[in-house]
Each structure stands twice: as structure tokens, then as C-alpha cells.
Design a protein around this motif. Structure first.
Motif, PDB file in Angstrom:
ATOM      1  N   GLY A 144     -22.498  11.640 -16.496  1.00  0.00           N
ATOM      2  CA  GLY A 144     -21.399  10.743 -16.156  1.00  0.00           C
ATOM      3  C   GLY A 144     -20.372  10.645 -17.265  1.00  0.00           C
ATOM      4  O   GLY A 144     -19.163  10.688 -17.015  1.00  0.00           O
ATOM      5  N   ALA A 145     -20.842  10.516 -18.510  1.00  0.00           N
ATOM      6  CA  ALA A 145     -19.929  10.407 -19.647  1.00  0.00           C
ATOM      7  C   ALA A 145     -19.129  11.695 -19.830  1.00  0.00           C
ATOM      8  O   ALA A 145     -17.935  11.656 -20.152  1.00  0.00           O
ATOM      9  CB  ALA A 145     -20.712  10.088 -20.918  1.00  0.00           C
ATOM     10  N   SER A 146     -19.780  12.828 -19.611  1.00  0.00           N
ATOM     11  CA  SER A 146     -19.076  14.115 -19.734  1.00  0.00           C
ATOM     12  C   SER A 146     -17.994  14.246 -18.674  1.00  0.00           C
ATOM     13  O   SER A 146     -16.887  14.726 -18.955  1.00  0.00           O
ATOM     14  CB  SER A 146     -20.069  15.274 -19.604  1.00  0.00           C
ATOM     15  OG  SER A 146     -21.040  15.223 -20.626  1.00  0.00           O
ATOM     16  N   LEU A 147     -18.303  13.802 -17.464  1.00  0.00           N
ATOM     17  CA  LEU A 147     -17.319  13.862 -16.385  1.00  0.00           C
ATOM     18  C   LEU A 147     -16.130  12.956 -16.678  1.00  0.00           C
ATOM     19  O   LEU A 147     -14.970  13.354 -16.492  1.00  0.00           O
ATOM     20  CB  LEU A 147     -17.975  13.456 -15.062  1.00  0.00           C
ATOM     21  CG  LEU A 147     -17.055  13.412 -13.833  1.00  0.00           C
ATOM     22  CD1 LEU A 147     -16.459  14.793 -13.566  1.00  0.00           C
ATOM     23  CD2 LEU A 147     -17.807  12.908 -12.611  1.00  0.00           C
ATOM     24  N   VAL A 148     -16.412  11.746 -17.150  1.00  0.00           N
ATOM     25  CA  VAL A 148     -15.338  10.808 -17.488  1.00  0.00           C
ATOM     26  C   VAL A 148     -14.456  11.380 -18.592  1.00  0.00           C
ATOM     27  O   VAL A 148     -13.220  11.339 -18.511  1.00  0.00           O
ATOM     28  CB  VAL A 148     -15.924   9.447 -17.922  1.00  0.00           C
ATOM     29  CG1 VAL A 148     -14.842   8.564 -18.550  1.00  0.00           C
ATOM     30  CG2 VAL A 148     -16.548   8.736 -16.732  1.00  0.00           C
ATOM     31  N   LEU A 149     -15.085  11.933 -19.627  1.00  0.00           N
ATOM     32  CA  LEU A 149     -14.324  12.496 -20.742  1.00  0.00           C
ATOM     33  C   LEU A 149     -13.477  13.680 -20.285  1.00  0.00           C
ATOM     34  O   LEU A 149     -12.318  13.821 -20.693  1.00  0.00           O
ATOM     35  CB  LEU A 149     -15.284  12.933 -21.850  1.00  0.00           C
ATOM     36  CG  LEU A 149     -14.640  13.428 -23.153  1.00  0.00           C
ATOM     37  CD1 LEU A 149     -13.772  12.338 -23.765  1.00  0.00           C
ATOM     38  CD2 LEU A 149     -15.708  13.874 -24.142  1.00  0.00           C
ATOM     39  N   TYR A 150     -14.034  14.503 -19.413  1.00  0.00           N
ATOM     40  CA  TYR A 150     -13.288  15.652 -18.893  1.00  0.00           C
ATOM     41  C   TYR A 150     -12.062  15.202 -18.104  1.00  0.00           C
ATOM     42  O   TYR A 150     -10.956  15.736 -18.286  1.00  0.00           O
ATOM     43  CB  TYR A 150     -14.205  16.500 -18.004  1.00  0.00           C
ATOM     44  CG  TYR A 150     -13.481  17.605 -17.263  1.00  0.00           C
ATOM     45  CD1 TYR A 150     -13.131  18.787 -17.913  1.00  0.00           C
ATOM     46  CD2 TYR A 150     -13.136  17.454 -15.917  1.00  0.00           C
ATOM     47  CE1 TYR A 150     -12.457  19.798 -17.236  1.00  0.00           C
ATOM     48  CE2 TYR A 150     -12.469  18.451 -15.238  1.00  0.00           C
ATOM     49  CZ  TYR A 150     -12.129  19.623 -15.898  1.00  0.00           C
ATOM     50  OH  TYR A 150     -11.457  20.610 -15.225  1.00  0.00           O
ATOM     51  N   LEU A 151     -12.252  14.212 -17.237  1.00  0.00           N
ATOM     52  CA  LEU A 151     -11.142  13.715 -16.426  1.00  0.00           C
ATOM     53  C   LEU A 151     -10.063  13.072 -17.290  1.00  0.00           C
ATOM     54  O   LEU A 151      -8.863  13.205 -17.015  1.00  0.00           O
ATOM     55  CB  LEU A 151     -11.658  12.706 -15.396  1.00  0.00           C
ATOM     56  CG  LEU A 151     -12.566  13.269 -14.300  1.00  0.00           C
ATOM     57  CD1 LEU A 151     -13.099  12.146 -13.423  1.00  0.00           C
ATOM     58  CD2 LEU A 151     -11.820  14.297 -13.455  1.00  0.00           C
ATOM     59  N   ILE A 152     -10.489  12.385 -18.343  1.00  0.00           N
ATOM     60  CA  ILE A 152      -9.523  11.742 -19.238  1.00  0.00           C
ATOM     61  C   ILE A 152      -8.691  12.789 -19.974  1.00  0.00           C
ATOM     62  O   ILE A 152      -7.459  12.691 -20.061  1.00  0.00           O
ATOM     63  CB  ILE A 152     -10.247  10.829 -20.244  1.00  0.00           C
ATOM     64  CG1 ILE A 152     -10.806   9.595 -19.526  1.00  0.00           C
ATOM     65  CG2 ILE A 152      -9.298  10.400 -21.364  1.00  0.00           C
ATOM     66  CD1 ILE A 152     -11.662   8.714 -20.410  1.00  0.00           C
ATOM     67  N   LEU A 153      -9.362  13.807 -20.493  1.00  0.00           N
ATOM     68  CA  LEU A 153      -8.660  14.833 -21.262  1.00  0.00           C
ATOM     69  C   LEU A 153      -7.779  15.708 -20.381  1.00  0.00           C
ATOM     70  O   LEU A 153      -6.714  16.162 -20.806  1.00  0.00           O
ATOM     71  CB  LEU A 153      -9.671  15.699 -22.023  1.00  0.00           C
ATOM     72  CG  LEU A 153     -10.472  14.976 -23.114  1.00  0.00           C
ATOM     73  CD1 LEU A 153     -11.466  15.920 -23.762  1.00  0.00           C
ATOM     74  CD2 LEU A 153      -9.540  14.384 -24.167  1.00  0.00           C
ATOM     75  N   GLU A 154      -8.227  15.925 -19.140  1.00  0.00           N
ATOM     76  CA  GLU A 154      -7.439  16.741 -18.222  1.00  0.00           C
ATOM     77  C   GLU A 154      -6.292  15.951 -17.601  1.00  0.00           C
ATOM     78  O   GLU A 154      -5.352  16.529 -17.070  1.00  0.00           O
ATOM     79  CB  GLU A 154      -8.336  17.292 -17.100  1.00  0.00           C
ATOM     80  CG  GLU A 154      -9.296  18.363 -17.552  1.00  0.00           C
ATOM     81  CD  GLU A 154      -8.582  19.604 -18.055  1.00  0.00           C
ATOM     82  OE1 GLU A 154      -7.614  20.046 -17.403  1.00  0.00           O
ATOM     83  OE2 GLU A 154      -8.988  20.128 -19.110  1.00  0.00           O
ATOM     84  N   GLN A 155      -6.385  14.619 -17.634  1.00  0.00           N
ATOM     85  CA  GLN A 155      -5.364  13.728 -17.072  1.00  0.00           C
ATOM     86  C   GLN A 155      -5.077  14.068 -15.617  1.00  0.00           C
ATOM     87  O   GLN A 155      -3.908  14.213 -15.220  1.00  0.00           O
ATOM     88  CB  GLN A 155      -4.090  13.807 -17.895  1.00  0.00           C
ATOM     89  CG  GLN A 155      -4.310  13.418 -19.350  1.00  0.00           C
ATOM     90  CD  GLN A 155      -3.043  13.487 -20.177  1.00  0.00           C
ATOM     91  OE1 GLN A 155      -1.934  13.454 -19.660  1.00  0.00           O
ATOM     92  NE2 GLN A 155      -3.192  13.576 -21.477  1.00  0.00           N
TER      93      GLN A 155
END
Length: 208
Positions: free
Chosen positions: A197-208
Motif C-alpha cells: 500500500g505504501a509503495s502504491l501511494v508513493l508511486y502515485l504521488i511521484l507520478e502525480q
């Protein structure tokens, strides 16, 4: 555990009454604000004068809402494993409690801002006035305001409330709801679930 029991357990201690009251308050402010702005601008001598309506448009801070939500999610992601560790190492509570409160603040402000935007968007969708049309360059989400984008924003904003009120209750100063449920999950399931979950959130944040 069935779906009904699970949904009841993830509700924060503040309760759905607080959720509904806060949502109606901020959405009502946005809706009434848009109506009053339209009424005042209609009395202007110049047909193109829209001082108060522009003020309403400026209140739709979609990008700022995203920023608040992102900060809240990052703090939540950092705080969650620390909460688990504090169950085994009580001294960590000295560091965890302020982080929980900080995460709660960002979620709370984001939720309030989201409620305000929803009220304004509803006013626009109801066509209170042609002058109330939101600026198309605010966001791709709001370039063609319809009921579905408003409902989507409502669901996402509700999730922010759930996370914020679950990680910290301003009255009891404890976590509850969803966070309590997560803390009861065995570590062999919690750890991979958290990492995913944390990896997915971080990916979505960085990809905007």
C-alpha cells in the motif's frame, strides 16, 4: 467477519455524526457563498463585474487540496509502522503521538477544503448563475463539472476524513477505527500489506 461488521469497526470514534455535520457545514458554506456572490455581482453596474464570483473561483484550491492530502498520506504512512512498534516499545509513544496529531491536522484541513469545494461545485452544477462557472484551467477534474466528478471528489474526501479521524481523536488523543483494525492484523499479513500500500501511494504521488 461480514461486510457490515467490518464497516462498523473501521468507523472512527468520532462517529458518522461528526462526519455528516462537518461535511454539511463546509459544503453549505461553499453553496451559500456561491449563491451570495452571484446575487451581489448581479447588482453591479458593469455587466462583466464579477468580483465576488471570482473570489468563489479562487476558493476552489484543487491543487492545494491535493497537496494537503499528499502530506497527510505521507505522514500516515510514516506513522502507521511507528504505532505498531510503540505497542511493543512504549517509549516510542513520545514520538508517535505528535506525528499522529500532525497527520490528523493535514487530513482535517484537506477534508474541510474538500467540503468547501464540493459546495461550490454543487452550486455550479445547479447553475445558480452563469457567472458562477468555474475556470476551466483549475483542473482537468473541474473543466467540465458534472455530477460524477463531484461524487468522485466526495468519496475521496470522505476517505481523507476516515484516515484522519482514525489515526487521531482530538478528544481522547488515541487512534481508533481503521487504524485500530490494522493494528489487530497479524504482522505476517500487515507487513506485506503495508509495504504494498505504501509503495502504491508513493508511486502515485511521484507520478502525480
Amino acid at each position: 467477519m461480514n461486510i457490515k461488521e467490518c464497516s462498523q469497526r473501521i468507523i472512527p470514534q468520532s462517529g458518522l455524526g461528526h462526519y455528516v455535520e462537518t461535511y454539511l457545514t463546509w459544503a453549505g458554506v461553499g453553496l451559500i457563498g456561491a449563491f451570495v456572490a452571484t446575487t451581489l455581482d448581479a447588482q453591479a453596474d458593469l455587466a462583466y463585474a464579477a468580483f465576488y464570483t471570482n473570489a468563489v473561483n479562487d476558493a476552489v484550491g484543487y491543487n492545494f487540496w491535493i497537496l494537503l492530502a499528499v502530506i497527510g498520506l505521507l505522514l500516515f504512512s510514516v506513522t502507521l509502522p511507528l504505532i505498531y512498534l510503540s505497542l511493543h516499545f512504549p517509549r516510542l509513544k513520545l514520538a508517535v503521538d505528535p506525528l499522529r496529531g500532525l497527520s490528523y491536522i493535514f487530513f482535517l484541513v484537506a477534508f474541510d477544503e474538500g467540503g468547501l469545494m464540493i459546495g461550490i461545485l454543487l452550486a455550479n452544477w445547479l447553475h445558480i448563475s452563469d457567472k458562477a462557472a468555474l475556470l476551466a484551467d483549475k483542473s482537468f477534474l473541474f473543466s467540465d463539472v458534472g455530477l460524477l466528478p463531484i461524487l468522485a471528489l466526495t468519496v475521496i474526501n470522505s476517505f481523507l476524513w476516515l484516515l484522519g479521524e482514525s489515526i487521531h481523536n482530538r478528544n481522547t488523543r488515541h487512534y481508533s477505527g481503521l487504524v485500530s483494525v490494522l493494528m489487530a492484523v497479524p504482522i505476517k499479513y500487515l507487513a506485506p500489506g503495508y509495504l504494498g500500500g505504501a509503495s502504491l501511494v508513493l508511486y502515485l504521488i511521484l507520478e502525480q
